[in-house]
Design a protein around this motif. Structure first.
Motif, mmCIF file in Angstrom:
data_model
loop_
_atom_site.group_PDB
_atom_site.id
_atom_site.type_symbol
_atom_site.label_atom_id
_atom_site.label_comp_id
_atom_site.label_asym_id
_atom_site.label_seq_id
_atom_site.Cartn_x
_atom_site.Cartn_y
_atom_site.Cartn_z
ATOM 1 N N MET A 118 41.000 36.689 38.426
ATOM 2 C CA MET A 118 40.892 38.134 38.580
ATOM 3 C C MET A 118 41.549 38.854 37.402
ATOM 4 S SD MET A 118 41.782 40.421 41.909
ATOM 5 C CE MET A 118 43.347 41.182 41.592
ATOM 6 N N VAL A 119 41.001 39.993 37.071
ATOM 7 C CA VAL A 119 41.584 40.809 36.009
ATOM 8 C C VAL A 119 42.746 41.593 36.597
ATOM 9 C CG1 VAL A 119 41.167 42.649 34.377
ATOM 10 C CG2 VAL A 119 39.343 41.071 34.932
ATOM 11 N N THR A 120 43.937 41.386 36.071
ATOM 12 C CA THR A 120 45.068 42.145 36.584
ATOM 13 C C THR A 120 45.663 42.996 35.477
ATOM 14 O OG1 THR A 120 46.569 40.363 36.041
ATOM 15 C CG2 THR A 120 45.655 40.369 38.261
ATOM 16 N N ALA A 121 46.633 43.799 35.849
ATOM 17 C CA ALA A 121 47.195 44.745 34.889
ATOM 18 C C ALA A 121 48.497 44.246 34.280
ATOM 19 C CB ALA A 121 47.417 46.088 35.577
ATOM 20 N N SER A 149 48.930 44.720 30.566
ATOM 21 C CA SER A 149 48.773 46.037 29.949
ATOM 22 C C SER A 149 50.131 46.457 29.385
ATOM 23 C CB SER A 149 48.267 47.057 30.966
ATOM 24 O OG SER A 149 49.308 47.467 31.818
ATOM 25 N N ARG A 196 51.903 48.954 32.311
ATOM 26 C CA ARG A 196 51.609 48.699 33.719
ATOM 27 C C ARG A 196 51.109 49.932 34.458
ATOM 28 N NH1 ARG A 196 54.297 44.699 36.405
ATOM 29 N NH2 ARG A 196 55.020 43.048 35.087
ATOM 30 N N GLY A 216 48.447 53.203 34.250
ATOM 31 C CA GLY A 216 47.303 53.711 33.508
ATOM 32 C C GLY A 216 47.662 54.965 32.751
ATOM 33 N N TRP A 266 47.563 55.465 28.756
ATOM 34 C CA TRP A 266 46.671 56.523 28.280
ATOM 35 C C TRP A 266 47.426 57.491 27.364
ATOM 36 C CZ3 TRP A 266 46.624 61.889 29.178
ATOM 37 C CH2 TRP A 266 45.448 62.541 28.804
ATOM 38 N N TRP A 309 43.420 45.520 24.728
ATOM 39 C CA TRP A 309 43.603 45.101 26.123
ATOM 40 C C TRP A 309 42.428 45.614 26.967
ATOM 41 C CZ3 TRP A 309 44.271 47.734 30.792
ATOM 42 C CH2 TRP A 309 44.616 46.928 31.869
ATOM 43 N N ALA A 310 42.016 46.861 26.709
ATOM 44 C CA ALA A 310 40.887 47.429 27.447
ATOM 45 C C ALA A 310 39.602 46.673 27.128
ATOM 46 C CB ALA A 310 40.741 48.912 27.126
ATOM 47 N N THR A 360 39.790 43.097 28.753
ATOM 48 C CA THR A 360 39.635 43.095 30.211
ATOM 49 C C THR A 360 38.254 43.602 30.637
ATOM 50 O OG1 THR A 360 40.798 45.205 30.252
ATOM 51 C CG2 THR A 360 42.085 43.252 30.820
ATOM 52 N N ASP A 361 37.477 44.111 29.687
ATOM 53 C CA ASP A 361 36.077 44.424 29.984
ATOM 54 C C ASP A 361 35.214 43.172 29.856
ATOM 55 O OD1 ASP A 361 36.082 47.049 30.694
ATOM 56 O OD2 ASP A 361 35.381 47.838 28.786
ATOM 57 N N TYR A 362 35.401 42.467 28.741
ATOM 58 C CA TYR A 362 34.433 41.414 28.407
ATOM 59 C C TYR A 362 34.891 39.983 28.660
ATOM 60 C CZ TYR A 362 32.179 45.377 26.222
ATOM 61 O OH TYR A 362 31.607 46.586 26.012
ATOM 62 N N ARG A 366 34.441 37.580 35.875
ATOM 63 C CA ARG A 366 33.142 38.127 36.250
ATOM 64 C C ARG A 366 32.089 37.856 35.182
ATOM 65 N NH1 ARG A 366 31.204 41.810 39.641
ATOM 66 N NH2 ARG A 366 33.240 41.942 40.601
ATOM 67 N N MET A 367 32.518 37.962 33.890
ATOM 68 C CA MET A 367 31.564 37.817 32.797
ATOM 69 C C MET A 367 31.328 36.362 32.403
ATOM 70 S SD MET A 367 30.612 40.880 31.911
ATOM 71 C CE MET A 367 30.162 41.035 30.184
ATOM 72 N N ARG A 372 37.596 46.978 40.330
ATOM 73 C CA ARG A 372 38.888 47.619 40.084
ATOM 74 C C ARG A 372 38.788 49.058 39.596
ATOM 75 N NH1 ARG A 372 43.529 44.400 38.182
ATOM 76 N NH2 ARG A 372 44.287 46.088 39.473
ATOM 77 N N ASP A 419 47.318 55.482 39.882
ATOM 78 C CA ASP A 419 48.059 55.435 38.625
ATOM 79 C C ASP A 419 47.913 54.123 37.845
ATOM 80 O OD1 ASP A 419 49.712 56.548 36.698
ATOM 81 O OD2 ASP A 419 51.493 55.599 37.541
ATOM 82 N N ARG A 428 40.011 53.558 33.460
ATOM 83 C CA ARG A 428 38.937 52.806 32.814
ATOM 84 C C ARG A 428 37.834 53.746 32.328
ATOM 85 N NH1 ARG A 428 38.859 47.499 30.923
ATOM 86 N NH2 ARG A 428 41.112 47.573 30.800
#
Ligand code: SF4
Ligand code: SF4
Ligand code: FES
Lengths: 120, 234
Positions: A1-4, A7, A10, A12, A16, A75-76, A79-81, A85-86, B164, B194, B201
């Protein structure tokens, strides 16, 4: 699983904000360097410029910003590619390796940058 | 004759999905895409899709038409057909159950996460909880969503992390309750958003705004949520 867990902050919101703040610092720095380059300095001018503490601090700040900016951005992307899942469970391994390599590169550039800027 | 290429997949008989070419006589009329789908179904009854209201209200016939998501019942051929060709595919990014029908479980799971109902822990008044016209106005452009999933399934961030990232539809509904003057769970709602995935995303590319058949703007709602998170943290 993709976790944070990998990051930067930790949170968002923290990541950001970091991305925005570092982008502003980088923009300011590149405008500054761009202006210097356009004025066509020789070795003596460059050397005099970088002997000033504030220029070194500014450069260091830009370098650290680049590191943080790259970490959040990559990191973004990772965790996308590079995810389960991919690409199945290999995704998790590839992602961690990619993040590890990113971290090493960032760390190397930072230490190297300190060395160059302060002539250690 | 309109050349239609339609995505076919029946997991019970097909090893893989394939595209089937069909010719449809539209009589030169600018029909809705759903009309064309009904004509195809009259020719071949094994073609499967969802539809109900046929007037853009129920949100069940979201499909991908020449690469753009939308409701087949309110999308005129003239809006999507190029060179007399129409390619029909299921909404991207969700598992296909059969032909144009996708499994929306992931989409609904995200919707459920935002607790899309009013929460208020103060004693209920005798008649109803009142809102001023100004407070009510804040819900315009939010409550009209029909959960067709056109937006979330056009969002790359949702394709890669549908488990997610809440996605534009869920976040629009999240903001609908964050913005509601009668809801008192704002803090608890924000606390859940958060993490680096649920909201953040979103990279603001606005595919969602582009396709929403109700003309809603999830990107703007996401921006409001981000500002609320920022205000809460500072
Ligand atoms: S604006 Fe955000 S939610 Fe909308 S499509 Fe882009 S990434 Fe997805
Ligand atoms: S926001 Fe628009 S596109 Fe998205 S689910 Fe609601 S009505 Fe459909
Ligand atoms: S059939 Fe109900 S929205 Fe299209």
């Amino acid at each position: 699983m993709v976790t944070a867990v990998t990051s930067l902050g930790r949170s968002g919101l923290y990541d950001w904000l970091m991305q925005r703040v570092t982008a502003v610092i980088l923009l300011a720095y590149f405008l500054f360097i761009g202006a210097v380059v356009i004025s066509g300095p020789g070795y003596a001018e460059w050397s005099a410029l970088f002997s000033q503490t504030w220029v070194r601090v500014f450069s260091m700040l830009a370098l650290l910003s680049l590191g943080a900016h790259a970490w959040v951005g990559l990191w973004a992307v990772f965790t996308d590619y590079f995810t389960e899942r991919m690409m199945g469970s290999a995704g998790n391994v590839i992602r961690l390796v990619a993040q590890f390599v990113t971290g090493i590169i960032m760390f190397t550039y930072t230490v190297w940058g300190i060395q160059i800027l302060w002539g250690l | 004759m309109l050349q239609v290429s339609i995505y076919r997949y029946n997991p019970e008989t097909d090893a893989e999905p394939y595209m089937q070419d069909v010719q449809v006589d539209t009589g030169g009329k600018d029909l809705m895409v759903l009309d064309v789908m009904e004509m195809i179904k009259a020719q071949d009854t094994t073609v499967v899709y969802r539809r109900s209201c046929r007037e853009g209200v129920c949100g069940s016939d979201g499909v991908n038409m020449n690469g753009v998501n939308g409701l087949a019942c309110v999308t005129a051929l003239s809006k999507v057909v190029k060179n007399n060709k129409l390619v029909l595919r299921p909404l991207p990014g969700l598992p296909v159950i059969r032909d144009l029908v996708v499994d929306m479980s992931l989409f609904y799971a995200q919707y459920e996460k935002v607790q899309p109902y009013l929460q208020n822990d103060t004693p209920a008044p005798a008649i109803e909880r009142l809102q001023s016209p100004e407070e009510r106005e804040k819900l315009d452009g939010l409550y009209e969503c029909i959960l067709c999933a056109c937006c979330s399934t056009s969002c790359p961030s949702f394709w890669w992390n549908p488990d997610r990232f809440i996605g534009p539809a869920g976040l629009l509904q999240s903001y609908r309750f964050l913005a509601d003057s009668r809801d008192t769970a704002t803090e608890a709602r924000l606390a859940k958003l958060d993490d680096p995935f649920s909201v953040f995303r979103c990279h603001g590319i606005q595919n969602c705004v582009n396709v929403c058949p109700k003309g809603l703007n999830p990107t703007r709602a996401i921006g409001h949520i981000r500002n609320m998170l920022l205000t809460r943290a500072t």
